[in-house]
Design an enzyme around this catalytic site. Structure first.
Site: not given
Ligand code: F6P
Length: 347
Positions: A10, A109, A132-133, A176-177, A227, A279-280
């Site tokens: 991400g 990760e 961002i997590d 926040g997974r 989330e 947020q990103r």
């Molecule tokens: O790992 C960063 C993150 O923004 C997580 O908070 C979120 O669950 C995930 O990426 C979402 O990923 P994507 O944009 O691929 O759906």
């Protein structure tokens, strides 16, 4: 020395600042030249590159996203093998063809987990932690987190005023997974009525009691939910079962489920806002620009020292190095003590 650079997973505000730090240190100081790989691990797998020099990094410091593009391509997955060669073999072949001597992988990760495996298989790689997590255990902070928290805090501030006008409960779903850092920090900074995080399954009954208590004060409640948070009774969070190439389920939807349940149980109007990729996006905060720039400098210094298999990290105020394998072995989760501090303000 020719250094390849990739950004995986991400995206996150500050990626461009790292790339700029690498190039602006590496060219004049060490006389290196750089190759940008497009779209995460897809770039080295397919030999897809972009030029990366001082000119290419002019003006990118305040820009969100990544000039290199990103993807969740997993070089270890079967889908990365082609024509009888594994993903690793393809990357090694392409690096040799392009004359790339070392690789800087900027990621979270998953990207760094792949980098660790590739290092063990003999690839000269240095890692830079981004997400961002803020859930990588080997570094105090990852860049992108501060920006995400500030975006979420500002949203919560804005939700407060409209919640007051309409006497509604407003639910703010943040990313926040596995780790609730964004929810915890944004919720504390924004004065949330209750904060729900993946680390601590919540009681729906308690959440509704907090909401009702806040209404008694004629003050509208804001519920901040990560989330990946889920109730004690069961798992409500999944909107679909699609998996990415690292095997993660796509999350989202807990905010709406909470809103429906709060409305049903309390009789008060409840509405959900999902901040999602906002947020990103956009420009990094000053904190993230500085941290990302320092990581960029630290990573190219690590390449120069041949400290391969290492990741740069922040410990206190110092940029340090940690083994990649260690960096990705454990997620950094919100501790019960940190959550208890936030709980002081619930209800
Ligand atoms: O790992 C960063 C993150 O923004 C997580 O908070 C979120 O669950 C995930 O990426 C979402 O990923 P994507 O944009 O691929 O759906």
């Amino acid at each position: 020395m020719r250094v390849g650079v990739l950004t995986g997973g991400g995206d996150c505000p500050g990626l461009n600042a790292v790339i700029r730090g690498l190039v602006r240190r590496g060219i004049p100081q060490y006389g290196y030249d750089f190759v940008g790989f497009r779209d995460g691990w897809r770039g080295p797998l397919e030999g897809d590159t972009v030029p990366l020099n001082v000119e290419a990094v002019r003006g990118i410091l305040p820009r969100g996203g990544t000039i290199l593009g990103s993807s969740r391509t997993n070089p270890r997955a079967d889908s990365s093998a082609k024509d009888g060669r594994s993903g690793l073999e393809r990357i090694k072949d392409n690096m040799a063809t392009l004359g790339v001597d070392a690789l800087v992988a900027i990621g979270g990760e998953d990207t760094l987990g792949a980098a660790a495996a590739l290092w063990e298989a003999g690839l000269p790689v240095v890692g830079v932690p981004k997400t961002i997590d803020n859930d990588l255990s080997a570094t105090d902070y990852t860049f992108g987190f501060d920006t995400a928290v500030n975006i979420a805090m500002e949203a919560i501030d804005r939700l407060h005023t409209t919640a007051e006008s309409h006497h509604r409960a407003l639910i703010c779903e943040v990313m926040g997974r596995h780790a609730g850092w964004i929810a915890l920090h944004a919720g504390m900074a924004g004065g949330a009525n209750v904060i729900l995080i993946p680390e601590k399954p919540f009681s729906m009954e308690k959440v509704c009691a907090y909401v009702e208590h806040r209404f008694q004060d004629r003050y509208s409640p804001i519920v901040v939910v990560a989330e990946g948070a889920h109730p004690e009774e069961g798992d409500l969070a999944l909107t679909d079962q699609k998996l990415d190439s690292f095997g993660h389920v796509r999350l989202g939807g807990i905010g709406q489920l909470l809103a429906d349940e709060i409305e049903k149980r309390t009789g008060k109007e409840a509405r959900a806002t999902v901040l999602g990729h906002i947020q990103r996006g956009g420009t990094p905060t000053a904190y993230d620009r500085v941290l990302a720039t320092r990581f960029g400098i630290g990573a190219i210094d690590a390449v120069h020292d041949k400290a391969f298999g290492q990741m740069v990290a922040l410990h206190g105020t110092e940029i340090t190095r940690v083994p990649l394998a260690e960096a990705t072995s454990e997620l950094k989760l919100v501790s019960p003590e940190r959550y208890a501090e936030a709980e002081v303000f619930f209800g």
